[in-house]
Design a protein around this motif. Structure first.
Motif, short mmCIF file in Angstrom:
data_model
loop_
_atom_site.label_atom_id
_atom_site.label_comp_id
_atom_site.label_asym_id
_atom_site.label_seq_id
_atom_site.Cartn_x
_atom_site.Cartn_y
_atom_site.Cartn_z
N LYS A 37 0.07 21.89 32.99
CA LYS A 37 0.27 20.91 34.38
C LYS A 37 -0.98 20.59 34.86
O LYS A 37 -1.84 21.49 35.02
CB LYS A 37 1.02 21.62 35.09
CG LYS A 37 1.46 20.87 36.35
CD LYS A 37 2.38 21.76 37.54
CE LYS A 37 2.78 21.05 38.89
NZ LYS A 37 3.33 21.61 39.87
N ASN B 179 15.46 23.20 43.13
CA ASN B 179 15.21 22.86 41.95
C ASN B 179 16.68 22.99 41.17
O ASN B 179 17.03 24.16 40.91
CB ASN B 179 14.08 23.45 41.11
CG ASN B 179 12.65 22.81 41.48
OD1 ASN B 179 12.61 22.02 41.13
ND2 ASN B 179 12.21 23.54 42.69
N SER C 103 18.51 22.54 37.57
CA SER C 103 18.18 22.16 36.21
C SER C 103 19.22 21.63 35.29
O SER C 103 19.11 21.20 34.23
CB SER C 103 17.42 23.50 35.33
OG SER C 103 18.67 24.66 35.21
N LEU D 168 10.83 23.73 33.88
CA LEU D 168 11.05 23.06 35.07
C LEU D 168 10.61 24.12 36.13
O LEU D 168 10.00 23.50 37.20
CB LEU D 168 12.66 22.81 35.25
CG LEU D 168 13.13 22.20 36.70
CD1 LEU D 168 12.55 20.73 36.70
CD2 LEU D 168 14.73 22.26 37.07
N ASN E 68 6.77 23.70 36.48
CA ASN E 68 6.37 22.05 36.79
C ASN E 68 6.83 21.68 38.19
O ASN E 68 5.97 21.08 39.05
CB ASN E 68 6.90 21.20 35.78
CG ASN E 68 5.80 21.03 34.70
OD1 ASN E 68 5.11 20.35 34.51
ND2 ASN E 68 6.29 21.65 33.58
N ASN E 69 7.99 22.18 38.77
CA ASN E 69 8.48 21.96 40.14
C ASN E 69 8.22 23.00 41.19
O ASN E 69 8.35 22.62 42.27
CB ASN E 69 9.70 21.30 39.84
CG ASN E 69 9.94 20.20 39.04
OD1 ASN E 69 8.94 19.35 39.05
ND2 ASN E 69 11.15 19.50 38.81
N CYS E 70 8.57 24.15 40.80
CA CYS E 70 8.47 25.21 41.65
C CYS E 70 7.21 25.73 42.39
O CYS E 70 7.09 26.50 43.11
CB CYS E 70 9.24 26.31 41.27
SG CYS E 70 11.02 25.83 40.72
N GLY F 10 5.42 22.07 44.48
CA GLY F 10 6.61 21.65 44.11
C GLY F 10 7.87 21.82 45.19
O GLY F 10 7.38 22.16 46.21
N LYS F 11 9.06 21.56 45.08
CA LYS F 11 10.11 21.76 45.80
C LYS F 11 10.10 22.76 46.36
O LYS F 11 9.90 23.94 45.45
CB LYS F 11 11.29 21.12 45.06
CG LYS F 11 11.42 19.67 44.75
CD LYS F 11 12.65 19.43 44.13
CE LYS F 11 13.03 17.81 43.78
NZ LYS F 11 14.36 17.79 43.38
#
Length: 296
Positions: A205, A244, A246, A281, A284-286, A290-291
């Motif tokens: 990332k 998040n 999925s 996920l 990359n997002n948490c 991230g969110k």
């Protein structure tokens, strides 16, 4: 065969395209997994000599590849993300041309090219012009040219881009077949490309290596972070927008959510078995801005 990446960095202005990347690869298939812009192609381009690194060292069996010259190039096969073909060439003619560029004797190269074409189910098409082939067929020609010379290391950058599901499965099977006694580095943003065939997965990332482990171990680390929730009232979904998610599936009047969270999003949430898509996920997002996975 051992490949060591030690502290590899590449910077454009103030931004790192690759930041202090270190990893050791042995024999087997390694899935380099990351979103577009994660640094996968930068790493591969540095490895195959297309791009100069700013810092770090890459070693092949303990020897600095920058000092190996043609000896190193003779050990690798490379398929770029967007392979360029001479469309007027016939398939076998193109492969013979590539053999000449690689210094492979014509008779030996032609025999092995025909053997590979048989494996990838293109033997009957070897006299067709490349411009007349489908996308999946051209990708198979691409992996054949990468295999010429019987390389010990095979580097594939987004090899299934643009392929339909059936061709993608065919290509994965080919990669697995070619993996015997060699190291394969397969860069992709498609989780299913590496989920079932990789010995280890490297998650990247923003130019950094976040995780390197087997699929099994990566999924185990996610235990207790994946939850199934059923909403009987779709209007309740707004409360979960900060999570998040999925997967989402509607069944009749119910809405089924697969949620990534460090703790149960609600009392009725049921813990689910993680998969590699959840892992991807999550990292990359948490993490790192991230969110959020809590609701105020």
């Amino acid at each position: 065969m051992q490949i060591e990446f030690e502290n590899i960095s590449k910077k454009y202005g103030r931004r790192y395209a690759l930041e202090h990347f270190s990893a050791t690869l042995e024999q087997g298939i390694y899935g380099l997994l990351g979103a577009n812009g994660a640094g996968k192609t930068t790493l591969i381009s540095i490895f195959v000599g297309i791009l100069k690194k700013d810092n770090g060292t890459i070693r092949l069996d303990g020897e600095d590849i920058s000092k190996m010259g043609k000896e190193f190039l003779g050990k690798i096969g490379y398929m770029p993300q967007y392979p360029v073909f001479y469309k007027d060439f016939r398939v076998l003619e193109f492969l013979q041309y590539m053999c000449e560029l690689k210094g492979i004797p014509k008779k030996e190269g032609t025999e092995y090219a025909e053997e590979l074409l048989e494996i990838v189910n293109l033997k009957n098409d070897m006299n067709k012009r490349i411009g007349a082939l489908s996308g999946g067929m051209r990708q198979r020609v691409g992996i054949v040219q990468a295999m010429l010379g019987r390389p010990e290391v095979l580097v594939l950058d987004e090899p299934t881009a643009g392929l339909d599901p059936q061709e993608r499965i065919r290509f994965r099977n080919l990669i697995a077949r070619f993996s015997e006694k060699r190291t394969i580095l397969l860069a992709t943003h498609i989780v299913s490309d590496v989920e079932f065939i990789s010995n280890e997965v490297l998650i990247m990332k923003e130019g950094r290596l976040l995780k390197k482990d087997t699929t099994e171990n990566l999924e185990k680390e996610m235990t207790g972070k994946v939850w199934n929730i059923t909403l009987k009232n779709a209007g309740d979904f707004g409360a979960y927008e900060k999570y998040n998610i999925s997967n989402m599936q509607r069944e009749g009047g119910n809405l089924h959510l697969r949620v990534l969270s460090e703790k149960p999003p609600k009392e009725e949430a049921i813990m689910a078995a993680p998969n590699l898509e959840d892992v991807f996920l999550y990292y990359n997002n948490c993490l790192d801005g991230g969110k959020h996975d809590t609701i105020n």
